[in-house]
Design a protein around this motif. Structure first.
Motif, PDB file in Angstrom:
ATOM      1  N   LEU A  65       0.878  -1.106  -0.191  1.00  0.00           N
ATOM      2  CA  LEU A  65       0.087  -0.019   0.121  1.00  0.00           C
ATOM      3  C   LEU A  65       1.404   0.853   0.411  1.00  0.00           C
ATOM      4  CD1 LEU A  65      -3.242  -1.170   2.073  1.00  0.00           C
ATOM      5  CD2 LEU A  65      -2.940  -0.323  -0.558  1.00  0.00           C
ATOM      6  N   THR A  66       1.424   1.038   0.311  1.00  0.00           N
ATOM      7  CA  THR A  66       3.039   2.455   0.246  1.00  0.00           C
ATOM      8  C   THR A  66       3.200   2.632  -0.910  1.00  0.00           C
ATOM      9  OG1 THR A  66       4.734   1.554   1.309  1.00  0.00           O
ATOM     10  CG2 THR A  66       2.913   2.774   2.748  1.00  0.00           C
ATOM     11  N   GLY A  67       3.312   1.201  -2.017  1.00  0.00           N
ATOM     12  CA  GLY A  67       4.552   1.884  -3.244  1.00  0.00           C
ATOM     13  C   GLY A  67       3.272   2.012  -4.101  1.00  0.00           C
ATOM     14  N   GLY A  68       4.052   2.159  -5.425  1.00  0.00           N
ATOM     15  CA  GLY A  68       2.657   3.126  -6.366  1.00  0.00           C
ATOM     16  C   GLY A  68       1.717   1.837  -6.570  1.00  0.00           C
ATOM     17  N   PHE A  69       1.882  -0.028  -6.431  1.00  0.00           N
ATOM     18  CA  PHE A  69       0.483  -0.931  -6.444  1.00  0.00           C
ATOM     19  C   PHE A  69      -0.566  -0.019  -6.058  1.00  0.00           C
ATOM     20  CE2 PHE A  69      -1.617  -4.106  -4.353  1.00  0.00           C
ATOM     21  CZ  PHE A  69      -2.368  -4.453  -6.283  1.00  0.00           C
ATOM     22  N   GLY A  70      -0.012   0.149  -4.658  1.00  0.00           N
ATOM     23  CA  GLY A  70      -1.164   1.261  -3.369  1.00  0.00           C
ATOM     24  C   GLY A  70      -2.251   2.328  -3.644  1.00  0.00           C
ATOM     25  N   ASP A  71      -0.461   2.826  -4.592  1.00  0.00           N
ATOM     26  CA  ASP A  71      -1.766   3.893  -5.229  1.00  0.00           C
ATOM     27  C   ASP A  71      -2.210   3.933  -6.441  1.00  0.00           C
ATOM     28  OD1 ASP A  71       0.356   5.662  -2.899  1.00  0.00           O
ATOM     29  OD2 ASP A  71       1.395   6.188  -4.323  1.00  0.00           O
ATOM     30  N   GLN A  72      -2.217   3.201  -6.753  1.00  0.00           N
ATOM     31  CA  GLN A  72      -2.918   3.066  -8.336  1.00  0.00           C
ATOM     32  C   GLN A  72      -4.128   2.891  -7.231  1.00  0.00           C
ATOM     33  OE1 GLN A  72      -2.837   3.571 -11.537  1.00  0.00           O
ATOM     34  NE2 GLN A  72      -4.858   3.064 -11.753  1.00  0.00           N
ATOM     35  N   LEU A  73      -4.246   1.317  -6.697  1.00  0.00           N
ATOM     36  CA  LEU A  73      -5.356   0.363  -6.160  1.00  0.00           C
ATOM     37  C   LEU A  73      -6.159   0.992  -5.089  1.00  0.00           C
ATOM     38  CD1 LEU A  73      -6.711  -2.668  -5.511  1.00  0.00           C
ATOM     39  CD2 LEU A  73      -4.714  -2.621  -2.972  1.00  0.00           C
ATOM     40  N   LEU A  74      -5.938   1.906  -4.715  1.00  0.00           N
ATOM     41  CA  LEU A  74      -6.831   2.996  -3.450  1.00  0.00           C
ATOM     42  C   LEU A  74      -7.517   3.596  -4.882  1.00  0.00           C
ATOM     43  CD1 LEU A  74      -4.429   3.936  -0.196  1.00  0.00           C
ATOM     44  CD2 LEU A  74      -6.341   2.268  -0.644  1.00  0.00           C
ATOM     45  N   LYS A  75      -6.527   4.592  -5.888  1.00  0.00           N
ATOM     46  CA  LYS A  75      -7.652   5.446  -7.079  1.00  0.00           C
ATOM     47  C   LYS A  75      -8.521   4.670  -7.165  1.00  0.00           C
ATOM     48  CE  LYS A  75      -6.464   8.446 -10.989  1.00  0.00           C
ATOM     49  NZ  LYS A  75      -7.686   8.114 -10.995  1.00  0.00           N
ATOM     50  N   THR A  76      -8.322   2.909  -8.123  1.00  0.00           N
ATOM     51  CA  THR A  76      -9.451   3.030  -8.865  1.00  0.00           C
ATOM     52  C   THR A  76     -10.645   2.245  -7.733  1.00  0.00           C
ATOM     53  OG1 THR A  76      -7.196   1.264  -9.440  1.00  0.00           O
ATOM     54  CG2 THR A  76      -9.901   0.215  -9.562  1.00  0.00           C
ATOM     55  N   LEU A  77     -10.278   1.988  -6.119  1.00  0.00           N
ATOM     56  CA  LEU A  77     -11.556   1.675  -5.577  1.00  0.00           C
ATOM     57  C   LEU A  77     -12.048   2.888  -5.716  1.00  0.00           C
ATOM     58  CD1 LEU A  77     -12.773  -0.878  -3.448  1.00  0.00           C
ATOM     59  CD2 LEU A  77     -10.921   0.366  -2.324  1.00  0.00           C
ATOM     60  N   PHE A  78     -11.471   4.313  -5.355  1.00  0.00           N
ATOM     61  CA  PHE A  78     -11.934   5.311  -5.098  1.00  0.00           C
ATOM     62  C   PHE A  78     -13.048   6.019  -6.188  1.00  0.00           C
ATOM     63  CE2 PHE A  78     -12.330  10.156  -4.426  1.00  0.00           C
ATOM     64  CZ  PHE A  78     -13.059  10.001  -3.038  1.00  0.00           C
ATOM     65  N   ASP A  79     -12.451   5.624  -7.293  1.00  0.00           N
ATOM     66  CA  ASP A  79     -12.988   5.909  -8.640  1.00  0.00           C
ATOM     67  C   ASP A  79     -14.658   4.962  -8.761  1.00  0.00           C
ATOM     68  OD1 ASP A  79     -11.304   7.996  -8.801  1.00  0.00           O
ATOM     69  OD2 ASP A  79     -10.267   6.953  -9.855  1.00  0.00           O
ATOM     70  N   HIS A  80     -14.509   3.823  -8.713  1.00  0.00           N
ATOM     71  CA  HIS A  80     -15.368   2.281  -7.886  1.00  0.00           C
ATOM     72  C   HIS A  80     -16.106   2.709  -7.506  1.00  0.00           C
ATOM     73  CE1 HIS A  80     -17.253  -1.344  -9.555  1.00  0.00           C
ATOM     74  NE2 HIS A  80     -16.960  -1.397  -7.885  1.00  0.00           N
ATOM     75  N   VAL A  81     -15.883   3.348  -6.009  1.00  0.00           N
ATOM     76  CA  VAL A  81     -17.292   3.328  -5.705  1.00  0.00           C
ATOM     77  C   VAL A  81     -18.222   4.698  -6.129  1.00  0.00           C
ATOM     78  CG1 VAL A  81     -17.538   4.463  -3.050  1.00  0.00           C
ATOM     79  CG2 VAL A  81     -16.132   2.106  -3.430  1.00  0.00           C
ATOM     80  N   LEU A  82     -17.602   5.786  -6.820  1.00  0.00           N
ATOM     81  CA  LEU A  82     -17.336   6.990  -6.769  1.00  0.00           C
ATOM     82  C   LEU A  82     -18.791   7.163  -8.012  1.00  0.00           C
ATOM     83  CD1 LEU A  82     -14.887  10.091  -6.739  1.00  0.00           C
ATOM     84  CD2 LEU A  82     -16.811   9.395  -5.157  1.00  0.00           C
ATOM     85  N   GLY A  83     -17.915   6.192  -8.320  1.00  0.00           N
ATOM     86  CA  GLY A  83     -19.302   5.252  -9.621  1.00  0.00           C
ATOM     87  C   GLY A  83     -19.965   4.623  -9.144  1.00  0.00           C
ATOM     88  N   LEU A  84     -19.888   3.978  -8.775  1.00  0.00           N
ATOM     89  CA  LEU A  84     -21.333   3.069  -8.212  1.00  0.00           C
ATOM     90  C   LEU A  84     -22.557   4.283  -7.405  1.00  0.00           C
ATOM     91  CD1 LEU A  84     -20.041   0.446  -6.030  1.00  0.00           C
ATOM     92  CD2 LEU A  84     -21.203   0.311  -8.422  1.00  0.00           C
ATOM     93  N   LEU A  85     -21.798   5.119  -6.502  1.00  0.00           N
ATOM     94  CA  LEU A  85     -22.528   5.887  -6.062  1.00  0.00           C
ATOM     95  C   LEU A  85     -23.454   7.746  -7.234  1.00  0.00           C
ATOM     96  CD1 LEU A  85     -20.450   7.148  -2.706  1.00  0.00           C
ATOM     97  CD2 LEU A  85     -22.558   5.990  -3.176  1.00  0.00           C
ATOM     98  N   GLY A  86     -23.248   7.052  -8.827  1.00  0.00           N
ATOM     99  CA  GLY A  86     -23.160   8.000  -9.199  1.00  0.00           C
ATOM    100  C   GLY A  86     -22.425   9.706  -9.307  1.00  0.00           C
ATOM    101  N   ILE A  87     -21.515   9.842  -8.791  1.00  0.00           N
ATOM    102  CA  ILE A  87     -20.463  11.150  -8.668  1.00  0.00           C
ATOM    103  C   ILE A  87     -19.805  11.013  -9.191  1.00  0.00           C
ATOM    104  CG2 ILE A  87     -19.682  12.309  -7.094  1.00  0.00           C
ATOM    105  CD1 ILE A  87     -20.684  10.791  -4.978  1.00  0.00           C
ATOM    106  N   GLY A  88     -18.903  10.507 -10.168  1.00  0.00           N
ATOM    107  CA  GLY A  88     -17.810  10.307 -10.393  1.00  0.00           C
ATOM    108  C   GLY A  88     -18.039   9.853 -12.147  1.00  0.00           C
TER     109      GLY A  88
END
Length: 61
Positions: free
Chosen positions: A38-61
């Protein structure tokens, strides 16, 4: 003359301590692995993807 065999009881109190030690070592290893992921580049990309996915499910993003 009759011989009576008496079963030998072994003290197993140390087994619990050994199990706790193995569990603690496994937990520490998993925590270290997650920290490195989670502190490397993989973690950053994983968290960004997860955040974007949740916003998409909520209809915000």
């Amino acid at each position: 003359m009759t011989l009576h065999l008496v079963p030998v009881r072994r003290d197993q109190r140390g087994i619990t301590t050994a199990e706790y030690a193995v569990g603690t070592a496994a937990g520490a290893g998993l925590a270290g692995l997650l920290y490195k992921l989670l502190t490397g580049g993989f973690g950053d990309q994983l968290l960004k993807t997860l955040f974007d996915h949740v916003l998409g499910l909520l209809g915000i993003g």
